[in-house]
Write a protein that holds these residues in place. Sequence first.
Motif, mmCIF file in Angstrom:
data_model
loop_
_atom_site.group_PDB
_atom_site.id
_atom_site.type_symbol
_atom_site.label_atom_id
_atom_site.label_comp_id
_atom_site.label_asym_id
_atom_site.label_seq_id
_atom_site.Cartn_x
_atom_site.Cartn_y
_atom_site.Cartn_z
ATOM 1 N N LYS A 37 87.469 -7.103 7.781
ATOM 2 C CA LYS A 37 88.253 -6.630 8.918
ATOM 3 C C LYS A 37 87.363 -5.830 9.848
ATOM 4 O O LYS A 37 86.585 -4.986 9.405
ATOM 5 C CB LYS A 37 89.424 -5.765 8.457
ATOM 6 N N LEU A 38 87.479 -6.140 11.135
ATOM 7 C CA LEU A 38 86.729 -5.405 12.149
ATOM 8 C C LEU A 38 87.652 -5.105 13.319
ATOM 9 O O LEU A 38 88.237 -6.017 13.907
ATOM 10 C CB LEU A 38 85.527 -6.212 12.632
ATOM 11 N N ASP A 39 87.769 -3.822 13.640
ATOM 12 C CA ASP A 39 88.474 -3.375 14.838
ATOM 13 C C ASP A 39 87.462 -2.660 15.720
ATOM 14 O O ASP A 39 86.721 -1.783 15.245
ATOM 15 C CB ASP A 39 89.621 -2.424 14.501
ATOM 16 N N ALA A 94 83.597 5.326 26.201
ATOM 17 C CA ALA A 94 83.850 5.666 24.796
ATOM 18 C C ALA A 94 84.007 4.384 23.985
ATOM 19 O O ALA A 94 84.567 3.385 24.455
ATOM 20 C CB ALA A 94 85.106 6.512 24.670
ATOM 21 N N ALA A 95 83.500 4.412 22.759
ATOM 22 C CA ALA A 95 83.602 3.260 21.863
ATOM 23 C C ALA A 95 83.955 3.743 20.471
ATOM 24 O O ALA A 95 83.568 4.842 20.051
ATOM 25 C CB ALA A 95 82.298 2.469 21.845
ATOM 26 N N SER A 96 84.677 2.901 19.740
ATOM 27 C CA SER A 96 85.020 3.212 18.348
ATOM 28 C C SER A 96 85.077 1.916 17.560
ATOM 29 O O SER A 96 85.293 0.836 18.121
ATOM 30 C CB SER A 96 86.362 3.953 18.258
ATOM 31 N N PHE A 97 84.874 2.021 16.261
ATOM 32 C CA PHE A 97 84.906 0.839 15.408
ATOM 33 C C PHE A 97 85.379 1.219 14.016
ATOM 34 O O PHE A 97 85.291 2.373 13.580
ATOM 35 C CB PHE A 97 83.534 0.164 15.335
ATOM 36 N N ASP A 98 85.878 0.218 13.298
ATOM 37 C CA ASP A 98 86.319 0.378 11.914
ATOM 38 C C ASP A 98 86.089 -0.962 11.232
ATOM 39 O O ASP A 98 86.661 -1.976 11.630
ATOM 40 C CB ASP A 98 87.797 0.775 11.861
ATOM 41 N N VAL A 99 85.213 -0.980 10.222
ATOM 42 C CA VAL A 99 84.831 -2.236 9.593
ATOM 43 C C VAL A 99 84.845 -2.092 8.077
ATOM 44 O O VAL A 99 84.475 -1.043 7.531
ATOM 45 C CB VAL A 99 83.433 -2.696 10.076
ATOM 46 N N THR A 100 85.304 -3.125 7.389
ATOM 47 C CA THR A 100 85.238 -3.196 5.926
ATOM 48 C C THR A 100 84.735 -4.579 5.549
ATOM 49 O O THR A 100 84.985 -5.566 6.250
ATOM 50 C CB THR A 100 86.610 -2.959 5.276
#
Length: 707
Positions: free
Chosen positions: A185-187, A200-206
Amino acid sequence: MKKILFALLAIVLVAVIGIVALLALVDPNQFKPMIAEQVKKATGRELVMDGDISWRFFPSVGLDIGKTEFRNPAGFAEENLMRFDRAELSVSVLPLLSNQLEIGNVSLHGGRVFIQTLKSGKSNLDGLGQAKDESGSDTSAQDTAKDTANAPKQAWALSLEGIEIVDASAVIRDDKAGTLTQVDKLDFVLNRFAPGEWTAASFDVTGKNGELNFQAKGNTELMIAKAMDTAELKKLSLQAAVNDPKNDIRGFTLAMDQFKLGEWSAIEFAVEGQIPDLTFDAKGSTRLKMDPALTVVDVQALDMKADLKGAVLPRPEMKVALKTDATYQLKEQKATLSNLAADIDELSLTGKGSFKSANVPVIRIDLASDNIDLDAFLGTEKSAQEQAATPAEGGQKPQAPAAAKDKDAEPDLSALKTVDLAANVAIGKFKAANAKLSDVLLKLTIKNGVLNMSSLDAKLYQGSIHATAKLDANGKLPTYRVNKQIKGVQVHPLLMDVAQNDVLAGTGDISVNLSGTGLSESRIRQNVAGTLAINFSDGAIYGVNIPEMIREARATLKGKKADYVEEERKTDFSAMKATFKVGNGVASTDNIDVDSPLLRVDGKGSTNLMSEELNFLINTSLVATSKGQGGKDIDEVANLTVPIDVKGNWTEPKFGLNLAMLLKQNNELEKKAKKEVERGLEKLLGDKAKDEGVKDVADKLLKGLFN
C-alpha cells in the motif's frame, strides 16, 4: 447597469450553451481508440480503457478516467505492467491562451505496477519507447525530432495544483536474482507542483522484501527546482519499522531541519529494536552537508548514545557513547572518521580511522586509551584460586567428555579472510588475564587470511616485553609463529598475578621462539615446537629448601635423623639459566644451571605439555664455605652432590631426595677412599700394611667417616 447585467448574462448563457454543446456533440470516449493507438505506436504495448471517460467542469475543466490497464508482453506472470481503477485530471482553460499549463489536482486511485525480470534476463520494461513503424524502423527518434521541430517557440509555464496517489501497490520481481519486493500500500500527497515554490508532501508505505516487512511514513516541505543542485527540503519527519523472523527494528525516527546542497543540515535520530541475542535503544544527533557536485558527504559532531542488552555482549547490559566527525567520498565509497571518542561502559577510546567499501573492506584504525582493564570489563577478575575453591554446581566435577570436546575445538577464523585491516593501538595501562602492562604499543595487520602482529611493546613488572606474531588461516588448520623477548621482569609478582603460583622469584629474561599448527588447546600442546630460554638472577625457588635437604642427606648417610631447623622453604640463587626444546607435546632441557653463594646446581629433564607432569633430576653440589644459607653444618658435607627429583605437576611440584643415586654415590666414594687409604698405608708401612689388624683399623676409620 442593466447593460452590464445583460452582458454578464450573455456570457454565462454562451458558456452554458458551449458546455451543453460540448456534452452533446463531443463524447470523450470516442478518443479511446485514438489514445490506445498512439500508446501502441509509442510503446508497442496495448492500452485497454475499460472505464468511461467523462467531462468535469467544476471547479475547472477536466476528465475522469475509469479503469485503465497497460499490458505486458506475453510470457510474464501478470497481464498488466500498470493499471489503475480511477484517475482524475483538470486543466484551467484561460491560462492556456498565455502558454501556461495549469493542471489542477491529479488523483490516482487503486494504481498497481508490476515489474518482472525473467531468468533469461528479459524484463517487461525492455523496449518501451522503441516501437517500430510498418517499415521496421525505430520511430522514437523520428518522433522526437518531429516534436522538437514542432515545439512552440515560447516556453510553456507548468504548474500542478497537487498529486494524490491513493491505495497504490507495486511488485518488483527478479526471477534471475531470486528476489521479490512488494509494496502492499502506498499513499502519497503533494500539495502543489510549481517550480520555484515551496510545497508540502507526505507519504505512507507498507510492503515486504522476501521475509523482510517494512513500513514507513513521513512528511516534509520541498522546493520544486528545475535542477537537482537547486532543490531544497525542510522540516523532514520520518518514522519507519522493519522486521523479519529474526530481526525487529520496532522504531526508527529521523528529523531534519533543512537540506540544501553545500549547506549544513541538523539531524536528530533514534532507533530501537532487537536482533538475535541483542536488544538496542540508540539516540543521537549530527550535522550533515553534501557538496553541490554530489561527491562528498561531511558529518560533523555526531553524538550517539546506546543502551545494549543481550547474550552476544561481554556483559548482560552495556552503555555505549560515540562522538566523531566523518567524511564519506561517494565515488571511492570511503568513509573517514576523525576526532573519534568512544566510551563502552568504563572503557574509553580516542583516535581516528577509515573504511573503504569493497569485496574485502579496507579498514584503517589508530586508537589510544589511558586505561583498559579487560578482566573487569569481561567479568573475569576472580583469580584462578578463587575459582578453584568454588565447588562446581551440585558438588560434581565437570564431565570429562565435554572438556575434551572443548579442547579439540578450533576457533572460527573465517573473519580474517573478509577484511583488510591495519591497526595501531596505544594503551597507557592494560590488564588482561590478571597480567598488568603499561605503555603498550601494538601494530597489526589482517590481509588475505593472515594476521601479522609486527610489534607489541610494553612495560611489564619493572621490565619490558617485545613480541611479534603471525597467524595464517588459509590452510586446513591455522599455522602460527610467536617470537617474544622479555627483559628485566620481576618473576614472582608476574607468576602470582597470572598463575597464582609463587614457586619462583627473581629478575628474569625470557626468550620465546615457537611455532605450530592448530589453535585448539590440545593441538597447541601437541604441535607447538621451538625453544624457550630463561635467564633469571637474584631470586629464589620457593617450596624447597636445598640446605635442609642436604642436612637430611648427611643424616641419611649416617643412618640418623636430621635435626629440625625452622627455616623458610626456599632456596636462594644468584643465577638460573635453562633452554627448553619444545616438540611432540614435550618440553625438555639438559642445561639447567643454578648458581648461588652456597650451591652449584645443574639438571635436566622434561615436562609433558598434555598431562602437565614434571620429571626433572637436579644435581646439587655444595660450595665449601660456612657463609650464606645453611651455615657451618653444611661444611661437613662439602663436595657432596645431592640428587633431587622434581615430580608432580605444574601447579603442585613435588621435590624429594633421590636416595638410590645418593647411596650409590656414597658407596662409590667409600670405595674410592678405601683404595686411597690402602695405597697410603702401603707407602707408609710397607708389607705391614697387609696385616689384617691394620686393615681392620683402617676399615673402622672409613666407616666412621662415611657414617
